[in-house]
Design an enzyme around this catalytic site. Structure first.
Site, mmCIF file in Angstrom:
data_model
loop_
_atom_site.group_PDB
_atom_site.id
_atom_site.type_symbol
_atom_site.label_atom_id
_atom_site.label_comp_id
_atom_site.label_asym_id
_atom_site.label_seq_id
_atom_site.Cartn_x
_atom_site.Cartn_y
_atom_site.Cartn_z
ATOM 1 N N ASN A 10 0.874 -1.173 0.000
ATOM 2 C CA ASN A 10 0.000 0.000 0.000
ATOM 3 C C ASN A 10 0.913 1.226 0.000
ATOM 4 O OD1 ASN A 10 -1.758 2.069 0.492
ATOM 5 N ND2 ASN A 10 -2.409 1.352 2.522
ATOM 6 N N TRP A 11 1.007 1.865 -1.156
ATOM 7 C CA TRP A 11 1.959 2.978 -1.292
ATOM 8 C C TRP A 11 1.424 4.271 -0.675
ATOM 9 C CZ3 TRP A 11 3.826 2.201 -7.103
ATOM 10 C CH2 TRP A 11 4.482 0.973 -7.189
ATOM 11 N N LYS A 12 0.177 4.250 -0.217
ATOM 12 C CA LYS A 12 -0.440 5.424 0.426
ATOM 13 C C LYS A 12 -0.208 6.679 -0.428
ATOM 14 C CE LYS A 12 -0.185 3.136 4.871
ATOM 15 N NZ LYS A 12 -0.023 3.211 6.324
ATOM 16 N N HIS A 96 -9.556 1.184 5.173
ATOM 17 C CA HIS A 96 -8.256 1.390 5.831
ATOM 18 C C HIS A 96 -8.443 2.350 7.009
ATOM 19 C CE1 HIS A 96 -4.135 2.517 6.584
ATOM 20 N NE2 HIS A 96 -3.794 1.425 5.933
ATOM 21 N N GLU A 98 -6.751 4.714 8.074
ATOM 22 C CA GLU A 98 -6.498 6.136 7.782
ATOM 23 C C GLU A 98 -7.732 6.782 7.164
ATOM 24 O OE1 GLU A 98 -2.860 5.485 5.642
ATOM 25 O OE2 GLU A 98 -1.922 4.856 7.520
ATOM 26 N N GLU A 168 -5.342 -4.812 10.684
ATOM 27 C CA GLU A 168 -4.322 -3.786 10.883
ATOM 28 C C GLU A 168 -4.580 -3.079 12.207
ATOM 29 O OE1 GLU A 168 -2.506 -2.659 6.766
ATOM 30 O OE2 GLU A 168 -3.986 -1.186 7.362
ATOM 31 N N GLY A 174 2.650 2.331 10.882
ATOM 32 C CA GLY A 174 3.600 3.427 10.713
ATOM 33 C C GLY A 174 4.321 3.813 11.990
ATOM 34 N N SER A 213 3.559 -2.136 10.360
ATOM 35 C CA SER A 213 5.015 -2.210 10.556
ATOM 36 C C SER A 213 5.606 -3.563 10.162
ATOM 37 C CB SER A 213 5.378 -1.856 12.003
ATOM 38 O OG SER A 213 4.950 -0.535 12.310
ATOM 39 N N GLY A 234 2.850 -1.043 4.330
ATOM 40 C CA GLY A 234 2.946 0.376 4.023
ATOM 41 C C GLY A 234 4.389 0.773 3.756
ATOM 42 N N GLY A 235 5.044 1.342 4.774
ATOM 43 C CA GLY A 235 6.387 1.901 4.621
ATOM 44 C C GLY A 235 7.379 1.007 3.886
HETATM 45 P P1 13P Z 1 3.078 0.415 7.749
HETATM 46 O O1 13P Z 1 3.587 -0.873 7.136
HETATM 47 O O2 13P Z 1 3.799 1.621 7.266
HETATM 48 O O3 13P Z 1 2.979 0.319 9.236
HETATM 49 O O4 13P Z 1 1.568 0.592 7.216
HETATM 50 C C1 13P Z 1 0.687 -0.469 7.304
HETATM 51 C C2 13P Z 1 -0.531 -0.140 6.527
HETATM 52 O O5 13P Z 1 -1.291 0.748 6.901
HETATM 53 C C3 13P Z 1 -0.779 -0.874 5.288
HETATM 54 O O6 13P Z 1 -2.048 -0.626 4.788
#
Ligand code: 13P
Length: 253
Positions: A10-12, A96, A98, A168, A174, A213, A234-235
């Site tokens: 997920n490149w956000k 998600h 967020e 999640e 994050g 993470s 994510g990251g």
């Molecule tokens: P991180 O891997 O950056 O913690 O993010 C997880 C995430 O929200 C994937 O959708």
């Protein structure tokens, strides 16, 4: 029950079209020999078309980070599932944390989106997870059960079969605070038990990703748990080497 592990990046809100293409190319080349793990990437909307073209003929699937449930009309700023089909998208992330936290996403809107995704023949990746306050108050299971019940309203076994779930924990996203393998597996097993109550013959086929993470050095521990069937990353999905390290988690076991 053998479920093919599924790792989705997920490149956000990261990367321009050119940067997205560089990353997609590196991932496409590096995961080409891998057959036992399904891989997808979810770029920003503005890069979906270009990345989709770049991934054509590869084993990497295209995913979107969100969608709207109406096909077309006076909905300024929205992107419908119909338009995602047009771009060759296969998976769509919905719910998600967020989007729930910052953009007013509710369980009801998650359900509308998931239904629209399935109606168009695509697959939702439906996210659930508790906040730190909910975990500390002992409300984790209640929260997850409520999100599942409301998010999956009206689902037939066939619809569930096309759906991926993602657990999640909000406090692990994050933050570098990964859930322990036991904490994660406990919730994943709970999710599967909840599914089994309503869809006894389908629950064991459903893949449940863990997100929060995930890194190359913790992926093997998490993904070797019986009910953890992949990762939503994510990251660590923004660098091809890190992402590849997660996709190849079996080698670091
Ligand atoms: P991180 O891997 O950056 O913690 O993010 C997880 C995430 O929200 C994937 O959708």
């Amino acid at each position: 029950m053998a479920r093919t592990p599924f790792v989705c990046g997920n490149w956000k809100l990261h990367k321009t079209v050119a940067e997205s293409l560089d990353l997609a190319t590196a991932i496409k080349n590096s995961v080409a020999p891998i057959r036992d793990v399904e891989v997808a990437v979810a770029p920003v909307f503005t890069a979906l078309h270009a990345v989709g073209k770049r991934l054509e003929g590869s084993t990497v699937a295209l995913a979107a980070q969100d969608c709207f449930w109406e096909d077309q009309g006076a909905w300024t700023g929205e992107v419908s599932v119909r338009l995602l089909v047009d771009l060759g998208v296969k998976y769509v992330i919905v719910g998600h944390s967020e989007r729930r936290q910052h953009f007013g996403e509710t369980d009801a809107s998650v359900n509308h989106k998931a239904q629209a995704i399935l109606r168009h023949g695509l697959r939702p990746i439906l996210c659930v997870g508790e906040t730190l306050a909910e975990r500390e108050a002992g409300e984790t299971f209640g929260r997850i059960a409520a999100q599942l019940a409301a998010g999956l309203v009206g689902f037939s076994p066939e619809m569930l079969n096309e759906t991926v779930l993602a657990y999640e924990p909000v406090w692990a996203i994050g933050t570098g605070k990964v859930a322990t393998t036991q904490q994660a597996e406990e919730v994943h097993a709970f999710i599967r038990a909840q599914l089994r109550e309503r869809w006894p013959t389908t629950a064991d086929h459903v893949r449940i990703q863990y997100g929060g993470s995930v890194k190359p050095d913790n992926a093997a521990g998490l993904l070797s748990q019986p009910n953890i069937d992949g990762a939503l990353v994510g990251g660590a999905s923004l660098k091809s080497d890190d992402f590849l390290g997660i996709v190849k988690y079996r080698l670091s076991k």
